[in-house]
Scaffold this motif. Sequence first.
Motif, mmCIF file in Angstrom:
data_model
loop_
_atom_site.group_PDB
_atom_site.id
_atom_site.type_symbol
_atom_site.label_atom_id
_atom_site.label_comp_id
_atom_site.label_asym_id
_atom_site.label_seq_id
_atom_site.Cartn_x
_atom_site.Cartn_y
_atom_site.Cartn_z
ATOM 1 N N PHE A 170 0.821 -1.215 0.000
ATOM 2 C CA PHE A 170 0.000 0.000 0.000
ATOM 3 C C PHE A 170 0.848 1.256 0.000
ATOM 4 O O PHE A 170 1.978 1.263 0.463
ATOM 5 N N TYR A 171 0.266 2.301 -0.552
ATOM 6 C CA TYR A 171 1.014 3.559 -0.569
ATOM 7 C C TYR A 171 0.171 4.712 -0.038
ATOM 8 O O TYR A 171 -1.044 4.725 -0.158
ATOM 9 N N ILE A 172 0.856 5.630 0.588
ATOM 10 C CA ILE A 172 0.223 6.866 1.039
ATOM 11 C C ILE A 172 1.113 8.004 0.577
ATOM 12 O O ILE A 172 2.331 7.940 0.714
ATOM 13 N N GLY A 173 0.516 9.012 0.009
ATOM 14 C CA GLY A 173 1.293 10.140 -0.488
ATOM 15 C C GLY A 173 1.304 11.318 0.478
ATOM 16 O O GLY A 173 0.338 11.564 1.186
ATOM 17 N N LEU A 186 5.078 7.780 -0.353
ATOM 18 C CA LEU A 186 5.373 8.523 -1.563
ATOM 19 C C LEU A 186 5.443 10.004 -1.225
ATOM 20 O O LEU A 186 4.506 10.574 -0.678
ATOM 21 N N ILE A 187 6.574 10.596 -1.533
ATOM 22 C CA ILE A 187 6.696 12.030 -1.301
ATOM 23 C C ILE A 187 6.373 12.719 -2.613
ATOM 24 O O ILE A 187 6.932 12.375 -3.650
ATOM 25 N N MET A 228 10.476 4.190 0.195
ATOM 26 C CA MET A 228 10.147 5.622 0.184
ATOM 27 C C MET A 228 10.536 6.156 -1.186
ATOM 28 O O MET A 228 11.681 6.061 -1.592
ATOM 29 N N VAL A 229 9.552 6.690 -1.880
ATOM 30 C CA VAL A 229 9.822 7.146 -3.237
ATOM 31 C C VAL A 229 9.341 8.572 -3.418
ATOM 32 O O VAL A 229 8.572 9.093 -2.613
#
Length: 405
Positions: free
Chosen positions: A33-36, A68-69, A118-119
């Motif tokens: 999962f990703y959170i921005g 995600l930054i 971390m992307v």
Amino acid sequence: MTVWDELTARGLVAQTTGEDTVKELVNNGKAVFYIGFDPTADSLHVGHFLPLVVMRHLQKAGNKPIALIGGGTTMVGDPSGRTDLRQMMTQDRIAENVGKFKKQIGKFIDFTDDKDMMVNNADWLLNLNYIEFLRDIGVHFSVNRMLTAECFRARMERGLNFLEFNYMLMQGYDYFRLHQEYGCNLECGGDDQWSNILAGTELIRRKLGKDAHGLTISLLLTSEGTKMGKTAKGAVWLDPDKTSPFDFYQYFRNVADADVIPFLKKLTFLPLDEIEEMSRWEGSDLNRAKERLAYELCALVHSSEAADAAAEAAKALFGGGGVSENMPTTTLDECPDDGVGLLDLLVLTRLTPSKGEARRLVTQGGVEVNGQRIEDIAWRLPPELFVEPVILKKGKKTYHKVEIQ
RNA sequence: GGGGGAGUUCCCGAGUGGCCAAAGGGGGCAGACUGUAAAUCUGUUGUCUACGACUUCGAUGGUUCGAAUCCGUCCUCCCCCA
């Protein structure tokens, strides 16, 4: 108790793209999962905290997180929930913020195993070719549909420019990329991100014919209906240089009665039955729950030492007026022979922004020096007073210590 | 591109030549009450070397003894038409 049950019991889940599938995914640790996080400022604030908590819950259950930054998306600016255009930020500013975000997020989530977790979407968004992007991605978006999206509604009245209108495509594309490169199958975000998340799941379905899922986190609102973490002085920051641990502690120590239990559930990792116990407390007993809330969060965000110190300082001040090591302090180089003007000192310590306001405050009886109310605006603190640290008190709960070097 | 409208103090919003540091509301701050809560009531809310002075009403240049208010130019936004 499964993660899903835990998340819902704590009131963290707002909506999902399909409860059964998402539940199945996260309970079995199968979610990537990703959170921005868009680096629009030089520090995370309390508003970012909730997604981080969710991230941790999911990670503990064996799911793989990707933070995600939004170094690229910040160049565009998310119009969701805004009534006006965001201020455009320079690329340098954004790059600087990205660095700070990375550091802070790293404190909450364990990235040690896999550096790629971390992307920064600047890596793929900044070099997009316009025509290519339009043809590959743009075709899959219906403007008619987009215009009906909730996130644009407020802006349909006040105006929305093409730059911001594209934000949704950017975020959709992010999800698409992460899905392809890392097998990301779940996007989480604040509930205001719902339309943006759907943009991604639909893009993936259309381009690849695959299912990807979404989960939104209920927004952290106070019982007054205002956004959590916003004060008149600005946001409550996670960076100790921007919001001291003491102020941070005090912020949560002062929440309204109605907010304590929901906040404990959502923001802390205290066991639910323990929180259940506290919810039976009434009246002034609730203060103990508030202390707990403030302590836990301060420990999570800063450290248990910082939390101890803040709690100790608060106790000393509100419990019996003792001097504390741990309250905000200003150190003066020296004290002139004729003393320091009270008004000047109030401005110097930033207790008031101007002398005019300091004057008003003093006149209205809102200032105490070492426990003594002072109402004379011309009063000067004599040099001999500074043998011991001087405690200034503004209103009921703002304390500041002043000492001479 | 054409036509119409708007930009006021933290926010919303009055004010259309002097009585304007600018009504009213919201928010903020302080006082009383209290539990470092909520509600309520009261005061206050541009800056300063403070019964006076200075700076503010999108920007800039004018008219006038005097402008937030009138005129020119510019910028931004909204609506209608294309």
